[in-house]
Design a protein around this motif. Structure first.
Motif, PDB file in Angstrom:
ATOM      1  N   GLY A 162     -10.380  28.009 -16.324  1.00 31.86           N
ATOM      2  CA  GLY A 162     -10.441  27.661 -14.909  1.00 31.86           C
ATOM      3  C   GLY A 162      -9.316  26.739 -14.508  1.00 31.86           C
ATOM      4  N   PRO A 163      -9.341  26.231 -13.268  1.00 32.66           N
ATOM      5  CA  PRO A 163      -8.317  25.294 -12.804  1.00 32.66           C
ATOM      6  C   PRO A 163      -8.240  24.075 -13.721  1.00 32.66           C
ATOM      7  CG  PRO A 163      -9.652  26.058 -10.964  1.00 32.66           C
ATOM      8  CD  PRO A 163     -10.322  26.554 -12.205  1.00 32.66           C
ATOM      9  N   ARG A 164      -7.026  23.577 -13.892  1.00 36.85           N
ATOM     10  CA  ARG A 164      -6.732  22.384 -14.707  1.00 36.85           C
ATOM     11  C   ARG A 164      -6.892  22.609 -16.205  1.00 36.85           C
ATOM     12  NH1 ARG A 164      -9.325  20.782 -10.131  1.00 36.85           N
ATOM     13  NH2 ARG A 164      -8.137  19.434  -8.731  1.00 36.85           N
ATOM     14  N   GLU A 165      -7.032  23.850 -16.610  1.00 36.78           N
ATOM     15  CA  GLU A 165      -7.089  24.154 -18.037  1.00 36.78           C
ATOM     16  C   GLU A 165      -5.747  23.807 -18.682  1.00 36.78           C
ATOM     17  OE1 GLU A 165      -8.125  28.086 -20.812  1.00 36.78           O
ATOM     18  OE2 GLU A 165      -8.010  28.252 -18.630  1.00 36.78           O
ATOM     19  N   PRO A 166      -5.726  23.307 -19.915  1.00 32.95           N
ATOM     20  CA  PRO A 166      -4.450  23.010 -20.578  1.00 32.95           C
ATOM     21  C   PRO A 166      -3.497  24.204 -20.558  1.00 32.95           C
ATOM     22  CG  PRO A 166      -6.251  22.096 -21.844  1.00 32.95           C
ATOM     23  CD  PRO A 166      -6.880  22.905 -20.735  1.00 32.95           C
ATOM     24  N   GLU A 167      -2.245  23.945 -20.227  1.00 36.20           N
ATOM     25  CA  GLU A 167      -1.275  25.011 -19.974  1.00 36.20           C
ATOM     26  C   GLU A 167      -1.019  25.908 -21.175  1.00 36.20           C
ATOM     27  OE1 GLU A 167       2.370  23.616 -18.352  1.00 36.20           O
ATOM     28  OE2 GLU A 167       1.471  22.884 -16.496  1.00 36.20           O
ATOM     29  N   ALA A 168      -1.228  25.394 -22.399  1.00 41.31           N
ATOM     30  CA  ALA A 168      -0.912  26.170 -23.589  1.00 41.31           C
ATOM     31  C   ALA A 168      -1.976  27.207 -23.926  1.00 41.31           C
ATOM     32  CB  ALA A 168      -0.704  25.231 -24.779  1.00 41.31           C
ATOM     33  N   ARG A 169      -3.116  27.176 -23.241  1.00 35.52           N
ATOM     34  CA  ARG A 169      -4.181  28.124 -23.551  1.00 35.52           C
ATOM     35  C   ARG A 169      -3.895  29.490 -22.935  1.00 35.52           C
ATOM     36  NH1 ARG A 169      -9.758  24.735 -23.101  1.00 35.52           N
ATOM     37  NH2 ARG A 169     -10.584  26.841 -23.377  1.00 35.52           N
ATOM     38  N   LEU A 170      -4.690  30.478 -23.339  1.00 40.45           N
ATOM     39  CA  LEU A 170      -4.375  31.882 -23.052  1.00 40.45           C
ATOM     40  C   LEU A 170      -4.111  32.175 -21.582  1.00 40.45           C
ATOM     41  CD1 LEU A 170      -4.146  34.874 -23.888  1.00 40.45           C
ATOM     42  CD2 LEU A 170      -6.642  35.027 -23.599  1.00 40.45           C
ATOM     43  N   ILE A 171      -5.078  31.917 -20.710  1.00 42.48           N
ATOM     44  CA  ILE A 171      -4.944  32.347 -19.321  1.00 42.48           C
ATOM     45  C   ILE A 171      -3.834  31.608 -18.583  1.00 42.48           C
ATOM     46  CG2 ILE A 171      -6.146  32.430 -17.090  1.00 42.48           C
ATOM     47  CD1 ILE A 171      -8.667  33.267 -18.609  1.00 42.48           C
ATOM     48  N   PRO A 172      -3.727  30.268 -18.687  1.00 45.93           N
ATOM     49  CA  PRO A 172      -2.596  29.603 -18.034  1.00 45.93           C
ATOM     50  C   PRO A 172      -1.240  30.054 -18.568  1.00 45.93           C
ATOM     51  CG  PRO A 172      -4.292  28.021 -18.607  1.00 45.93           C
ATOM     52  CD  PRO A 172      -4.657  29.287 -19.287  1.00 45.93           C
ATOM     53  N   LEU A 219     -23.648  27.492 -25.096  1.00 37.27           N
ATOM     54  CA  LEU A 219     -23.194  27.374 -23.717  1.00 37.27           C
ATOM     55  C   LEU A 219     -22.085  28.396 -23.471  1.00 37.27           C
ATOM     56  CD1 LEU A 219     -23.050  23.465 -23.515  1.00 37.27           C
ATOM     57  CD2 LEU A 219     -24.903  24.963 -22.737  1.00 37.27           C
ATOM     58  N   GLY A 220     -22.459  29.524 -22.938  1.00 34.72           N
ATOM     59  CA  GLY A 220     -21.497  30.586 -22.668  1.00 34.72           C
ATOM     60  C   GLY A 220     -22.054  31.521 -21.612  1.00 34.72           C
ATOM     61  N   SER A 221     -21.334  32.581 -21.345  1.00 34.62           N
ATOM     62  CA  SER A 221     -21.748  33.538 -20.312  1.00 34.62           C
ATOM     63  C   SER A 221     -22.738  34.562 -20.838  1.00 34.62           C
ATOM     64  CB  SER A 221     -20.519  34.273 -19.765  1.00 34.62           C
ATOM     65  OG  SER A 221     -19.993  35.162 -20.749  1.00 34.62           O
ATOM     66  N   GLY A 222     -22.726  34.798 -22.151  1.00 31.65           N
ATOM     67  CA  GLY A 222     -23.552  35.851 -22.725  1.00 31.65           C
ATOM     68  C   GLY A 222     -22.965  37.234 -22.505  1.00 31.65           C
ATOM     69  N   GLU A 223     -21.704  37.306 -22.077  1.00 31.71           N
ATOM     70  CA  GLU A 223     -21.043  38.587 -21.789  1.00 31.71           C
ATOM     71  C   GLU A 223     -19.734  38.679 -22.576  1.00 31.71           C
ATOM     72  OE1 GLU A 223     -20.489  38.670 -17.581  1.00 31.71           O
ATOM     73  OE2 GLU A 223     -22.639  38.816 -17.137  1.00 31.71           O
ATOM     74  N   PRO A 224     -19.761  39.225 -23.790  1.00 26.72           N
ATOM     75  CA  PRO A 224     -18.535  39.345 -24.591  1.00 26.72           C
ATOM     76  C   PRO A 224     -17.502  40.223 -23.887  1.00 26.72           C
ATOM     77  CG  PRO A 224     -20.491  39.774 -25.924  1.00 26.72           C
ATOM     78  CD  PRO A 224     -20.946  39.751 -24.500  1.00 26.72           C
ATOM     79  N   ARG A 225     -16.248  39.783 -23.958  1.00 29.07           N
ATOM     80  CA  ARG A 225     -15.137  40.545 -23.389  1.00 29.07           C
ATOM     81  C   ARG A 225     -14.020  40.610 -24.412  1.00 29.07           C
ATOM     82  NH1 ARG A 225     -15.571  40.777 -17.764  1.00 29.07           N
ATOM     83  NH2 ARG A 225     -17.291  39.473 -16.993  1.00 29.07           N
ATOM     84  N   SER A 226     -13.335  41.728 -24.454  1.00 32.00           N
ATOM     85  CA  SER A 226     -12.173  41.795 -25.336  1.00 32.00           C
ATOM     86  C   SER A 226     -11.041  40.970 -24.733  1.00 32.00           C
ATOM     87  CB  SER A 226     -11.711  43.243 -25.526  1.00 32.00           C
ATOM     88  OG  SER A 226     -11.133  43.747 -24.331  1.00 32.00           O
ATOM     89  N   LEU A 227     -10.237  40.383 -25.608  1.00 28.87           N
ATOM     90  CA  LEU A 227      -9.073  39.644 -25.120  1.00 28.87           C
ATOM     91  C   LEU A 227      -8.163  40.569 -24.319  1.00 28.87           C
ATOM     92  CD1 LEU A 227      -8.129  37.392 -28.168  1.00 28.87           C
ATOM     93  CD2 LEU A 227      -9.392  36.772 -26.107  1.00 28.87           C
ATOM     94  N   ARG A 228      -8.085  41.817 -24.734  1.00 30.40           N
ATOM     95  CA  ARG A 228      -7.245  42.769 -24.003  1.00 30.40           C
ATOM     96  C   ARG A 228      -7.726  42.928 -22.565  1.00 30.40           C
ATOM     97  NH1 ARG A 228      -3.957  47.123 -26.114  1.00 30.40           N
ATOM     98  NH2 ARG A 228      -3.210  48.369 -24.360  1.00 30.40           N
ATOM     99  N   SER A 229      -9.048  43.032 -22.370  1.00 30.57           N
ATOM    100  CA  SER A 229      -9.568  43.218 -21.010  1.00 30.57           C
ATOM    101  C   SER A 229      -9.322  41.992 -20.152  1.00 30.57           C
ATOM    102  CB  SER A 229     -11.065  43.542 -21.050  1.00 30.57           C
ATOM    103  OG  SER A 229     -11.832  42.410 -21.431  1.00 30.57           O
ATOM    104  N   VAL A 230      -9.382  40.787 -20.744  1.00 30.11           N
ATOM    105  CA  VAL A 230      -9.114  39.559 -20.001  1.00 30.11           C
ATOM    106  C   VAL A 230      -7.649  39.508 -19.584  1.00 30.11           C
ATOM    107  CG1 VAL A 230      -9.003  37.047 -20.188  1.00 30.11           C
ATOM    108  CG2 VAL A 230     -10.998  38.280 -21.072  1.00 30.11           C
ATOM    109  N   VAL A 231      -6.757  39.796 -20.525  1.00 32.84           N
ATOM    110  CA  VAL A 231      -5.328  39.774 -20.226  1.00 32.84           C
ATOM    111  C   VAL A 231      -4.988  40.817 -19.166  1.00 32.84           C
ATOM    112  CG1 VAL A 231      -3.037  40.282 -21.188  1.00 32.84           C
ATOM    113  CG2 VAL A 231      -4.641  38.829 -22.462  1.00 32.84           C
ATOM    114  N   GLU A 232      -5.534  42.015 -19.292  1.00 34.10           N
ATOM    115  CA  GLU A 232      -5.241  43.065 -18.320  1.00 34.10           C
ATOM    116  C   GLU A 232      -5.793  42.723 -16.939  1.00 34.10           C
ATOM    117  OE1 GLU A 232      -4.924  46.980 -21.250  1.00 34.10           O
ATOM    118  OE2 GLU A 232      -6.810  46.569 -20.189  1.00 34.10           O
TER     119      GLU A 232
END
Length: 298
Positions: A162-172, A219-232
């Motif tokens: 989410g917002p303010r996440e450390p820049e070195a992590r995947l999504i930022p 503490l999670g969403s309970g909805e597994p996602r592939s890293l590929r689907s997140v990146v895409e």
């Protein structure tokens, strides 16, 4: 009056948690290493919690009825194997003992999915054997055992974003590369992970704190996602999927584990009625925040 002491309050998750606790009627006392300006309903304490004096100071100043212990080493690229993890485990266990001694009635320690280690399926708090492979996971687990033995709750966080996440992590990192027109090299992306929007995670933590739930809770969403689907998903929002190079780098260690995702049946006992933003809307908010930041507006 319910008074909650939140350690690590100036961090990525702490900043999201504070207003949620205030909305639940808590007088909030946040701990950070450096002084922060206090506001109505929110008081800041500056302390180094790796020192005995720092731990004594914050408990004496706040006299909390509730404690959420977030503080730990979390910088990307170093937190998994930093020797300071051992010091944080010792400090966390001492903080627990001191909080109990000053009659803090409700204590919630925040741990990590990396406490589980390699699993063949969803992580289950009651059934999955913990076999952490990182120093971070091992240190968190040692603290978890002490908190659970003392009758406290222990929340195992999965993959917040989410917002303010450390820049070195995947999504930022992905957003920054694609916005700059640069290729983004990643692994094959078939690994399954549980991504949870940071504001949803804050709501989950507050719900657990405000309940009678003890022992470990995922503490999670309970909805597994592939890293590929997140990146895409993110790349498509930026119309830049052509810049993503799957398989360009090899995944190693924890990053290569096929699945790190969670069963959230215990969490649903206390958070079933809490409104959640979810992955798609959360990703949209995160993307908008990072675009503003990279444009100099945030």
């Amino acid at each position: 009056m319910k008074r909650v002491l939140v350690t690590g309050a100036s961090g990525f998750l702490g900043r999201a948690l504070l207003p949620v606790l205030a909305d639940r009627g808590f007088e909030v006392h946040g701990v950070a290493r450096s002084a922060q300006p206090s506001t109505a309903g929110m008081k800041w304490l500056a302390a180094d919690l790796l020192t005995e004096a720092g731990r004594v100071q914050v408990l004496s100043a706040s006299r909390p009825t509730h404690l959420v212990h977030l503080a730990w080493e979390a910088r990307p690229g170093r937190y998994r194997d930093d020797p300071v993890n051992r010091l944080w485990a010792e400090a966390s266990i001492d903080l627990l003992a001191r909080a109990r001694a000053c009659d803090t009635s409700r204590i919630l320690g925040i741990g990590s999915c990396l406490e589980y280690g390699p699993q063949n399926g969803l992580c289950d708090e009651l059934a999955s054997e913990c076999r952490p492979t990182t120093l971070y996971g091992q240190a968190k687990l040692s603290a978890a055992e002490a908190y659970i033995a003392a009758g406290a709750a222990w929340g195992r966080v999965f993959f917040p974003f989410g917002p303010r996440e450390p820049e070195a992590r995947l999504i930022p990192s992905l957003i920054r590369h694609l916005r700059a027109g640069q290729n983004f090299d990643c692994s094959h992306g078939r690994q399954l992970r549980d991504f949870v929007y940071v504001e949803d995670l804050a709501q989950m933590i507050a719900a657990v704190l405000d309940s009678d739930l003890t022992r470990a809770v995922n503490l999670g969403s309970g909805e597994p996602r592939s890293l590929r689907s997140v990146v895409e998903h993110v790349a498509d929002r930026l119309r830049a999927r052509h810049l993503v190079r799957f398989g360009a780098i090899d995944a190693t260690g924890v990053d290569a584990e096929p699945i790190i995702a969670t069963d959230i049946r215990r969490l649903r006992e206390v958070a079933a009625g809490v409104p959640m933003i979810g992955f798609e809307a959360g990703a949209g908010r995160a993307l908008a925040w990072w675009i503003d930041r990279l444009s100099g507006r945030a």
